[in-house]
Design a protein around this motif. Structure first.
Motif, short mmCIF file in Angstrom:
data_model
loop_
_atom_site.label_atom_id
_atom_site.label_comp_id
_atom_site.label_asym_id
_atom_site.label_seq_id
_atom_site.Cartn_x
_atom_site.Cartn_y
_atom_site.Cartn_z
N VAL A 1 -14.46 -16.80 -3.58
CA VAL A 1 -13.22 -16.05 -3.79
C VAL A 1 -13.59 -14.79 -4.58
O VAL A 1 -14.22 -14.89 -5.64
N VAL A 2 -13.21 -13.65 -4.04
CA VAL A 2 -13.57 -12.38 -4.67
C VAL A 2 -12.30 -11.68 -5.14
O VAL A 2 -11.40 -11.42 -4.33
N VAL A 3 -12.21 -11.41 -6.43
CA VAL A 3 -11.05 -10.69 -6.96
C VAL A 3 -11.47 -9.23 -7.14
O VAL A 3 -12.42 -8.92 -7.87
N ILE A 4 -10.77 -8.36 -6.45
CA ILE A 4 -11.12 -6.94 -6.46
C ILE A 4 -10.00 -6.18 -7.17
O ILE A 4 -8.85 -6.18 -6.71
N TYR B 1 -2.38 -8.51 6.56
CA TYR B 1 -2.64 -9.65 5.67
C TYR B 1 -1.46 -9.89 4.74
O TYR B 1 -0.66 -8.98 4.47
N ALA B 2 -1.37 -11.10 4.24
CA ALA B 2 -0.30 -11.46 3.31
C ALA B 2 -0.39 -10.58 2.07
O ALA B 2 -1.49 -10.42 1.51
N HIS B 3 0.70 -10.00 1.67
CA HIS B 3 0.66 -9.20 0.44
C HIS B 3 2.02 -9.18 -0.24
O HIS B 3 3.06 -9.29 0.41
N ILE B 4 1.99 -9.09 -1.56
CA ILE B 4 3.20 -9.00 -2.36
C ILE B 4 2.96 -7.95 -3.44
O ILE B 4 1.85 -7.44 -3.57
N SER B 5 4.00 -7.65 -4.20
CA SER B 5 3.76 -6.73 -5.32
C SER B 5 3.89 -7.50 -6.63
O SER B 5 4.63 -8.49 -6.72
N GLY C 1 -15.61 -16.48 2.85
CA GLY C 1 -14.80 -16.35 1.64
C GLY C 1 -13.47 -15.64 1.89
O GLY C 1 -13.15 -15.25 3.02
N VAL C 2 -12.71 -15.51 0.81
CA VAL C 2 -11.48 -14.74 0.85
C VAL C 2 -11.49 -13.77 -0.33
O VAL C 2 -12.25 -13.95 -1.28
N ALA C 3 -10.61 -12.77 -0.26
CA ALA C 3 -10.49 -11.82 -1.37
C ALA C 3 -9.04 -11.71 -1.80
O ALA C 3 -8.12 -11.83 -0.98
N LEU C 4 -8.86 -11.50 -3.11
CA LEU C 4 -7.56 -11.07 -3.64
C LEU C 4 -7.75 -9.63 -4.07
O LEU C 4 -8.61 -9.35 -4.93
N ILE C 5 -7.01 -8.73 -3.46
CA ILE C 5 -7.19 -7.31 -3.76
C ILE C 5 -5.96 -6.85 -4.54
O ILE C 5 -4.83 -7.00 -4.07
N THR C 6 -6.21 -6.33 -5.72
CA THR C 6 -5.09 -6.03 -6.61
C THR C 6 -5.44 -4.82 -7.49
O THR C 6 -6.41 -4.10 -7.23
N ALA C 7 -4.64 -4.60 -8.51
CA ALA C 7 -4.89 -3.51 -9.46
C ALA C 7 -4.36 -3.92 -10.82
O ALA C 7 -3.57 -4.87 -10.92
N ASP C 8 -4.78 -3.20 -11.86
CA ASP C 8 -4.35 -3.56 -13.21
C ASP C 8 -3.12 -2.78 -13.66
O ASP C 8 -2.44 -3.18 -14.59
N HIS C 9 -2.85 -1.66 -13.01
CA HIS C 9 -1.69 -0.79 -13.34
C HIS C 9 -1.78 0.40 -12.41
O HIS C 9 -2.80 0.60 -11.76
N GLY C 10 -0.73 1.21 -12.38
CA GLY C 10 -0.76 2.40 -11.54
C GLY C 10 -1.37 3.60 -12.24
O GLY C 10 -1.51 3.63 -13.46
N ASN C 11 -1.76 4.59 -11.43
CA ASN C 11 -2.20 5.88 -11.94
C ASN C 11 -2.20 6.89 -10.78
O ASN C 11 -1.38 7.81 -10.76
N LEU D 1 -0.83 -7.16 -4.42
CA LEU D 1 -1.75 -8.30 -4.36
C LEU D 1 -1.86 -8.66 -2.88
O LEU D 1 -0.87 -9.05 -2.25
N VAL D 2 -3.06 -8.49 -2.34
CA VAL D 2 -3.30 -8.79 -0.92
C VAL D 2 -4.20 -10.01 -0.86
O VAL D 2 -5.19 -10.09 -1.61
N LEU D 3 -3.87 -10.94 0.01
CA LEU D 3 -4.77 -12.07 0.26
C LEU D 3 -5.51 -11.77 1.56
O LEU D 3 -4.93 -11.82 2.64
N TYR D 4 -6.78 -11.45 1.40
CA TYR D 4 -7.62 -11.16 2.58
C TYR D 4 -8.27 -12.47 2.99
O TYR D 4 -9.14 -12.99 2.29
N ASP D 5 -7.80 -13.01 4.08
CA ASP D 5 -8.19 -14.37 4.46
C ASP D 5 -8.39 -14.41 5.96
O ASP D 5 -7.44 -14.33 6.72
N ASN D 6 -9.64 -14.54 6.37
CA ASN D 6 -9.92 -14.74 7.79
C ASN D 6 -10.49 -16.14 8.02
O ASN D 6 -11.11 -16.38 9.05
#
Ligand SMILES: O=C(O)[C@@H](CO)OP(=O)(O)O
Ligand SMILES: [Mn+2]
Ligand SMILES: [Mn+2]
Length: 554
Positions: free
Chosen positions: A15-18, A49-53, A458-468, A503-508
């Motif tokens: 699982v990779v958190v980006i 891919y599945a994604h939420i905010s 594997g899968v990835a969770l692609i996210t961010a810590d805040h906007g800019n 938050l994107v769940l990259y899952d193949n």
């Protein structure tokens, strides 16, 4: 050890958190470097891919109010700990409101130290810190309270060393803070209390380096604040005006250092018997200057020329492992039970990587402001360039990706995490075109990293810590639309935003069985439990809910 999930064994691969630092979801396309960027990989992620905010600002990350933007410290703390703690900004404001800060031993030692002084003369109390109400590293109201209390304690004098912001607040707002503050100090002086600004400079030029990226900045800060060496001016506001005139287009964070002097003599060098409070509550940019004050002859980062014997305190303790500083006015949040700790206790091997500018974010902040590793963790730092990042918007995205791919291919790690600094560091420059390139660099990196994750199952969770980078123009306070300069151009914005993050769940790999739940109020603190579930563990009881849905379990 975390419990195994009864219903889901976890995915086979890693699982990779980006974390895409500074990548918020824009409210409007105008002024969004993210909307303007060419980013086919990210576009495909959001399309397929599945994604939420997720909420990434205000009370969702432990800030005092929902008017407070997010930042890397509170964002990475929330991701790493899976919980929300009242953070430095809130803790300091609370300690001042209740008066607890003045009862603490640290403040009393500061007062006693300054009163005792040296060589038969009482000392001066110096306050060094970021001079704005950004509430990311500091708040000017805290400084005001400290100055007033110093007067009430009967101290002889205070001196302020003001680091100009323009990064958490509008880019040329220094005078909006300096002029009223000089008036405030002038009133105190008229009433008999000797309180003056003694030195200052842009926060990206002196003192506030982080993660050992560029000690020269700290050396210059030492020369300015302690030795009183540098260009002299009659007042801080005069310095800002003169420097802006000489260096047109230079924004506050980049203004050169200045020393305030009368008749050629600096008004506030730091001397034996003085006391010094570094009034930033956030640690990353406070640690190096703290080391310069606290370390003895073993200090080897630069030649301090003179090391005055002072009583030193930080607003908070910045590093609980290194006990830095030894004396601090307010207890830091007691962050416990982070995902690194519990994955470590559960035998999960972990890998963390970023470039210098964000390296501590995915290690020290992620692990609850601890600078040491948990068993089974491997950390890899890619050295950052030491240049204005609008000149190199790609930063080290390629090298971080190389390291991540190698770590994935090694097959040694179950949970991996990285931070791409681009959207944030380039976003802070206020340079729109460079910020679009920053996002494009992250997109290119993802186009290489994601196939490596697929290949490892594997899968990835692609996210961010805040906007800019999502908001590169200041918004008009009333209309909430991009604000204009008198000449009709947009006002560049350098600060973080209040926007949510993806938050994107990259899952193949699951064949569509895994998804994300759009929980009401979900925020960054829901990520830890989500990662735990993805590797087949129940969340720790202290963590906020998981966002993972598995078709078997739900
Ligand atoms: O550069 C920094 O110190 C802050 C802004 O003050 O940014 P970030 O929280 O993203 O590290
Ligand atoms: Mn950040
Ligand atoms: Mn930032």
């Amino acid at each position: 050890m975390l419990n195994k999930l009864p219903s889901f064994p976890g995915i086979a691969g890693p699982v990779v958190v980006i974390v895409m630092d500074g990548y918020g979801i824009p409210k409007t396309e105008v002024g969004s470097a993210i909307a303007a960027a060419r980013k086919p990989t990210l576009d495909a992620l959001f399309a397929k891919y599945a994604h939420i905010s997720l909420r990434a600002h205000g009370t969702a990350v432990g800030m005092p109010s929902d008017d407070d933007m997010g930042n890397s410290e509170v964002g990475h703390n929330a991701i790493g700990a899976g919980q929300v703690y009242a953070q430095g900004a809130a803790l300091v404001a609370g300690a001042i409101a209740s008066g607890a800060i003045w009862q603490g031993q640290a403040w009393q030692q500061i007062v006693a130290g300054a009163k005792a002084g040296a060589n038969g003369k009482s000392g001066v109390l110096h306050f060094i810190g970021l001079f704005s109400d950004g509430n990311v590293h500091s708040h000017i109201d805290h400084l005001k309270a400290l100055v007033l209390r110093a007067r009430d304690e009967g101290l002889r004098a205070v001196r302020i060393h003001a680091l100009l912001d323009g990064r958490d607040v509008p880019e040329t707002s220094a005078l909006d803070y300096l002029e009223p503050f000089e008036a405030f100090l002038g009133d105190l002086a008229a009433a008999g209390f000797d309180a003056q600004i003694a030195s200052g400079g842009g926060r990206q030029v002196i003192t506030m380096d982080r993660y050992d990226a560029n000690w020269k900045m700290v050396e210059q800060g030492w020369h300015t604040h302690v030795l009183g060496r540098g260009e002299q001016f009659a007042s801080a506001s005069e310095a800002v005006r003169a420097l802006r005139q000489r260096l047109p287009g230079t924004i506050d964070q980049d203004l050169p250092p200045f020393v305030i002097a009368r008749d050629g003599a600096p008004v506030g060098t730091i001397e034996d018997g003085d006391a010094v409070v570094f009034y930033n509550f956030r640690g990353d940019r406070a640690i190096e200057i703290t080391r310069a004050f606290e370390e003895g002859a073993e200090f080897d980062k630069f030649d301090r020329v003179r090391t005055p014997a002072v009583t030193y305190a930080g607003m908070l303790q910045y590093d609980g492992d290194l006990k830095l500083p030894k004396r601090f006015l307010v207890d830091p949040p007691a962050i416990r039970d982070t995902m690194s700790e519990w994955f470590s206790k559960s035998g999960v091997a972990q890998f963390a990587c970023s470039e210098t500018q964000k390296f501590g974010h995915v290690t020290y902040f992620w692990n609850g402001n601890r600078s040491s590793k948990f068993a089974g963790e491997t950390w890899q730092e890619v050295p950052s360039d030491v240049v204005p990042f609008e000149q190199r918007p790609w930063m080290k995205a390629a090298e971080i990706t190389d390291a991540m791919i190698a770590a994935i291919q090694s097959g040694q790690y179950k949970v991996l995490r990285c931070n791409y600094a681009n959207g944030d560091m380039v976003g802070h420059s206020g340079h729109f075109r460079a910020a679009t390139m920053a996002i494009e660099a992250v997109d290119l990196a993802l186009s290489r990293l994601l196939p490596a994750i697929d290949a490892a199952g594997g899968v990835a969770l692609i996210t961010a810590d805040h906007g800019n980078a999502d908001e590169m123009f200041e918004l008009d306070k009333k209309t909430k639309q991009p604000a204009l300069n008198p000449d009709g151009s947009y006002k560049a914005k350098t600060a973080h935003t209040l926007n949510p993050v993806p938050l994107v769940l990259y899952d193949n790999v699951s064949g569509g069985k895994l998804g994300l739940k759009a929980l009401e109020g979900a925020g960054l603190s829901n990520i830890a439990a989500t990662v735990a579930n993805l590797i087949g563990f129940e969340k720790h009881e202290a963590w906020d809910e998981s966002l993972l849905s598995t078709s078997q379990a739900d």
